[in-house]
Write a protein that holds these residues in place. Sequence first.
Motif, PDB file in Angstrom:
ATOM      1  N   GLU A   1      87.956  54.589  39.122  1.00  0.00           N
ATOM      2  CA  GLU A   1      88.517  55.527  38.162  1.00  0.00           C
ATOM      3  C   GLU A   1      87.523  56.654  37.980  1.00  0.00           C
ATOM      4  OE1 GLU A   1      91.307  55.732  36.495  1.00  0.00           O
ATOM      5  OE2 GLU A   1      92.261  53.778  36.760  1.00  0.00           O
TER       6      GLU A   1
ATOM      7  N   SER B   1      84.265  59.584  29.054  1.00  0.00           N
ATOM      8  CA  SER B   1      84.609  58.167  29.055  1.00  0.00           C
ATOM      9  C   SER B   1      84.819  57.677  27.644  1.00  0.00           C
ATOM     10  CB  SER B   1      83.494  57.355  29.726  1.00  0.00           C
ATOM     11  OG  SER B   1      82.320  57.398  28.945  1.00  0.00           O
TER      12      SER B   1
ATOM     13  N   ASP C   1      86.649  59.474  35.753  1.00  0.00           N
ATOM     14  CA  ASP C   1      86.971  59.934  34.404  1.00  0.00           C
ATOM     15  C   ASP C   1      85.831  60.802  33.927  1.00  0.00           C
ATOM     16  OD1 ASP C   1      87.834  60.374  31.899  1.00  0.00           O
ATOM     17  OD2 ASP C   1      87.971  58.289  31.288  1.00  0.00           O
TER      18      ASP C   1
ATOM     19  N   ARG D   1      92.571  58.210  39.664  1.00  0.00           N
ATOM     20  CA  ARG D   1      92.271  57.022  40.465  1.00  0.00           C
ATOM     21  C   ARG D   1      91.938  57.493  41.883  1.00  0.00           C
ATOM     22  NH1 ARG D   1      94.615  51.751  39.674  1.00  0.00           N
ATOM     23  NH2 ARG D   1      93.555  50.286  41.081  1.00  0.00           N
TER      24      ARG D   1
ATOM     25  N   ARG E   1      96.829  60.747  40.272  1.00  0.00           N
ATOM     26  CA  ARG E   1      96.686  61.215  38.893  1.00  0.00           C
ATOM     27  C   ARG E   1      98.025  61.702  38.362  1.00  0.00           C
ATOM     28  NH1 ARG E   1      93.404  66.574  40.702  1.00  0.00           N
ATOM     29  NH2 ARG E   1      91.802  64.996  41.052  1.00  0.00           N
TER      30      ARG E   1
ATOM     31  N   GLU F   1      95.442  63.854  26.551  1.00  0.00           N
ATOM     32  CA  GLU F   1      95.518  62.406  26.372  1.00  0.00           C
ATOM     33  C   GLU F   1      96.565  62.044  25.331  1.00  0.00           C
ATOM     34  OE1 GLU F   1      92.582  59.187  24.446  1.00  0.00           O
ATOM     35  OE2 GLU F   1      91.840  60.010  26.340  1.00  0.00           O
TER      36      GLU F   1
ATOM     37  N   SER G   1      91.475  61.939  33.935  1.00  0.00           N
ATOM     38  CA  SER G   1      91.333  60.643  34.574  1.00  0.00           C
ATOM     39  C   SER G   1      92.083  60.667  35.902  1.00  0.00           C
ATOM     40  CB  SER G   1      91.893  59.537  33.683  1.00  0.00           C
ATOM     41  OG  SER G   1      91.746  58.287  34.303  1.00  0.00           O
TER      42      SER G   1
END
Length: 368
Positions: free
Chosen positions: A130, A135, A132, A146, A182, A222, A144
């Motif tokens: 991940e 954090s 990010d 992957r 993402r 987020e 974020s």
Amino acid sequence: MASNWDRLDVTQRDSVQESVELYERVRPALKLVTREVLQILRTMLKDTEVTPLFVTGRTKSVDSFREKIARTEEPLEPGGPRLLKFPDPFRTLNDMVGVRVITKLPAENALVANLIKRQRHLFDCRGDREKDIGSIESGTYGYSSRHLILRTIQNDVVKNYQQVFNPEVQPNGSYFFECQIRTVFAHAWSEIEHDIRFKAEDPRAWTPHFDRQFTATAAMLETVETAFADLHERYEEVRSYWDLDGEGAAQLTPNRIRDVWRTLLPHVDRKVDDDWGWAAELLAAHGLKQTVQLAGLLSANRITEVRRALDHRYSPGPDRLLDDLLLWQYGTKHIDLTAEAPDAAPHPRRDSLLRRLKQIERYRQTKK
């Protein structure tokens, strides 16, 4: 603005330039590798449990390759010359071919990653992390993503590239590339942030306020992602109420009625206690025993009509609103099934229901 190449020590330029010339020669064959892995991934993800918004890819440009391999790092010993960060780029760089899978919701990132990793006959996953920027542990924010490092297995297009790269070595069809997964929100954020923060023409054109703004937008991102994830989860739950082979057939216990009500009508929950037994009795009186039947009764349009017809002085709680909905739907039948007998004395519930039914009938007359 001086580039990494411009800042490079003269003694290191020959080896960097040699790698650049080699890359320029093999890049057309590498572009075919990019097209190949893109096609494999698009076919793999088509008509699966999660369909990405899009799958895109790129082969690193010659200029970008030069800039990356011209990066240097601190020497091993103080006072020594700076060292090339990627002295053997064709062995150490995994992003000459890069693929991005763009999803709608954060939970889909894991689903896509797992789908790809299960195709072991096509790819060998050699890295999964991940990324990010910011954090949870440090209490900061960022996007974020992957990141998978995948290796192709016995791929013919890769073998062709390897023959172009070095015809003296037997090709094995194995090539490492990067696959980023993402959400569309994180993708937009990272693209804008990368253009301003890392591709800015003049590093002096920067202010701490930019950092603050990026942090603020990451926090909002987020929040938005969480809101959409919650919305999607509620949608899937509501949709399940209409599945007669699943949740829709679930029996209407008091607790089940409570849960369905709070999912469909979270804004109408004025119960002073947690006893939904009477609601279960009202529904059972009409033979309504399955979740799908309650979902059908709690129609938003029907609730709006009932509210207008009865002009409630106070917003009704679940018991009263359910009673009125059944009265709207079944009329005198609801009264006969749930009120006192006509010859009982007193009969306050029957009187109340008869009065409300007359209001409903008057309202319906005005709608004709």
